[in-house]
Design an enzyme around this catalytic site. Sequence first.
Site, PDB file in Angstrom:
ATOM      1  N   LEU A 176       0.857  -1.183   0.000  1.00  0.00           N
ATOM      2  CA  LEU A 176       0.000   0.000   0.000  1.00  0.00           C
ATOM      3  C   LEU A 176       0.893   1.233   0.000  1.00  0.00           C
ATOM      4  O   LEU A 176       1.971   1.219   0.600  1.00  0.00           O
ATOM      5  CB  LEU A 176      -0.911   0.023   1.239  1.00  0.00           C
ATOM      6  CG  LEU A 176      -1.928  -1.106   1.400  1.00  0.00           C
ATOM      7  CD1 LEU A 176      -2.675  -0.945   2.724  1.00  0.00           C
ATOM      8  CD2 LEU A 176      -2.920  -1.123   0.238  1.00  0.00           C
ATOM      9  N   ASP A 177       0.452   2.290  -0.652  1.00  0.00           N
ATOM     10  CA  ASP A 177       1.216   3.533  -0.631  1.00  0.00           C
ATOM     11  C   ASP A 177       1.354   4.034   0.800  1.00  0.00           C
ATOM     12  O   ASP A 177       0.522   3.736   1.671  1.00  0.00           O
ATOM     13  CB  ASP A 177       0.514   4.609  -1.470  1.00  0.00           C
ATOM     14  CG  ASP A 177       0.463   4.248  -2.944  1.00  0.00           C
ATOM     15  OD1 ASP A 177       1.331   3.483  -3.387  1.00  0.00           O
ATOM     16  OD2 ASP A 177      -0.454   4.730  -3.631  1.00  0.00           O
ATOM     17  N   LYS A 178       2.380   4.797   1.034  1.00  0.00           N
ATOM     18  CA  LYS A 178       2.628   5.362   2.361  1.00  0.00           C
ATOM     19  C   LYS A 178       1.405   6.080   2.905  1.00  0.00           C
ATOM     20  O   LYS A 178       1.052   5.932   4.085  1.00  0.00           O
ATOM     21  CB  LYS A 178       3.816   6.322   2.289  1.00  0.00           C
ATOM     22  CG  LYS A 178       4.054   7.117   3.571  1.00  0.00           C
ATOM     23  CD  LYS A 178       5.177   8.123   3.390  1.00  0.00           C
ATOM     24  CE  LYS A 178       5.343   8.986   4.636  1.00  0.00           C
ATOM     25  NZ  LYS A 178       6.424   9.989   4.474  1.00  0.00           N
TER      26      LYS A 178
END
Length: 387
Positions: free
Chosen positions: A222-224
């Site tokens: 998942l993106d930050k």
Amino acid sequence: SIPSILVPLKKTKTSAPLRLCAMPNRPTKNPNYQLQPQLRSLRFLLFQQNSIPSKKNLRAFATSREAKNSIQNFCVFCAFCGQTFRVLPMTLEVSNPQPRLDAYLAKELPEHSRSRLKSLIDDGHITVNDQPAKPKQALNPGDLIDIEIPEPVSLEVLPQDLPLDILHEDDELIVLNKAHGMVVHPANGNPDGTLVNALLHHCQGQLAGINGVERPGIVHRLDKDTSGCIVVAKTDRAMKSLITQFSDRETEKIYLAVTARPPAKDHDTIFTNIGRHPVNRQQMAVLDPGAGKPAITDYEVLSKKEDGTTLVRCHLHTGRTHQIRVHLKHVGAPILADPIYGKKTDLTPRLMLHAHHLTFTHPTTEQRSHHQAPLPPEFQPWTEHQR
């Protein structure tokens, strides 16, 4: 984008033996298969041996039918790490006049940023006609560009006692509700404080592929700035099973997003190609057919507020980088507070994207396993208006 692994085909006294798979038209179980006649004359690049744990963990496939005649479209997929690598010639021959070397390479090697290529040129890893080159150097037809990508510096990943929101855990895997702002795995700029650091402490090192793998247990990411469900493998058996499920699109991924404006339709399927933005290398973008990779997102509007902000449910059928963020922007509804594809707002301090639901088949019980990450409090103003 598909990263390229550049490894000389010709062996030297110091290089490890290469495990080759040169069947661009169909998978093969033998990584040491001899090169096809039409490919033998090409100097091309493949995995190093230590990137492929066993024959069973390697299969090759082509991105298009033209791959049979074009090495540029040949890819290698490593079932062990779940990564796809594009095979590129180690020597590029210029066919048309080019005003700048760095611009030409940015077009030919889209997975590398312009600044990365400039650094490689300045450090002598890229030469033209066996001579040192300059980024602004003009190119003529027939010029030969030799490319060498040095081995990445491995980051030492250390256990760290960081808080984790665990949704489910057993001997095979762990499902977590990743916090907004937490990076999944260490990388340049984020050497520690990541989900992997926390998992190494929590699981006491018992993660799949912990030996020699920079991203132990990580099956997807998942993106930050995205919160929500993420599954991590604790055993090699779980790792292989989950990688196959994500690759074969046998998982179900549901996200909730709040957009700055409502999309044109209340529900629709977005089917485009997504790839690296041609100008801004930090962004992904919707590309013309034939470029990028197919991306499919179903979406449904759940609620709208008077200011136009909208709660949207997204069902991912593919897992491209920034897929939801790019697709929603494409239909005129950028995600609220998106620092890359949208604008800052006083309504919320965070990217309003949450991986709400994840379903997969458990690797040992073979039963469908459903997991839901509670909505963060920032979503409450929009869930109250949900119809």
